[in-house]
Design a protein around this motif. Structure first.
Motif, PDB file in Angstrom:
ATOM      1  N   ARG A 161       1.163  -0.643  -0.073  1.00  0.00           N
ATOM      2  CA  ARG A 161       0.190   0.138   0.100  1.00  0.00           C
ATOM      3  C   ARG A 161       0.724   0.890  -0.116  1.00  0.00           C
ATOM      4  NH1 ARG A 161      -3.777  -0.163   5.112  1.00  0.00           N
ATOM      5  NH2 ARG A 161      -3.816   1.980   4.289  1.00  0.00           N
ATOM      6  N   ASP A 162      -0.144   2.308  -0.474  1.00  0.00           N
ATOM      7  CA  ASP A 162       0.623   3.649  -0.565  1.00  0.00           C
ATOM      8  C   ASP A 162      -0.231   4.351  -0.095  1.00  0.00           C
ATOM      9  OD1 ASP A 162       1.735   6.848  -0.758  1.00  0.00           O
ATOM     10  OD2 ASP A 162       2.127   5.800  -3.162  1.00  0.00           O
TER      11      ASP A 162
ATOM     12  N   GLU B 195      -0.823   8.199  -0.869  1.00  0.00           N
ATOM     13  CA  GLU B 195      -1.806   7.887  -1.780  1.00  0.00           C
ATOM     14  C   GLU B 195      -3.305   7.282  -2.221  1.00  0.00           C
ATOM     15  OE1 GLU B 195      -1.269  10.234  -4.999  1.00  0.00           O
ATOM     16  OE2 GLU B 195       0.700  10.145  -4.050  1.00  0.00           O
TER      17      GLU B 195
END
Length: 121
Positions: free
Chosen positions: A71-72, A75
């Motif tokens: 995951r980011d 973002e």
């Protein structure tokens, strides 16, 4: 208040790879763990992988060693990297998360619209 939009599905040959993406947008204050589920025809929806905000991951036994979730947080996006795909991985893949939209507000659970993954020669 939160929308999840998946992308990256498609047709792939056995042994191939795909990467799914799911981006959360809307009024977002916090997002909790992000998950990928899948549902094959005639079967119940099953949890494939989950990742916490701190990056702790967990996988279904059927995908361990082949799939990687990441995951980011900046973002609000979660990914599912799928390798060594087999026909049994064919399903609609959904992302899922819990999010809040304002301070002291309730936590709601959201689903994406799903993206089809087909593994076939």
């Amino acid at each position: 208040q939160v929308q999840l939009v998946e992308s990256g599905g498609g047709l792939v040959q056995p042994g191939g790879s795909l990467t799914l993406s799911c981006a959360a947008s809307g009024v977002i204050l916090t997002i909790g763990p992000m998950d990928w589920y899948r549902q094959a025809p005639g079967k119940e929806r099953e949890l494939v992988a989950t990742i916490t905000t701190g990056g702790v991951t967990n996988y279904a036994d059927s995908v361990k060693g082949r799939f990687t979730i990441s995951r980011d947080n900046a973002e609000n996006t979660v990914y599912l990297h799928m390798n060594s795909l087999i026909p049994e991985d064919t399903a609609v893949y959904y992302c899922h998360t819990a999010a809040t939209s304002w301070p002291s507000g309730p936590t709601f659970y959201y689903w994406g619209q799903g993206t089809q993954v087909t593994v076939s020669s």
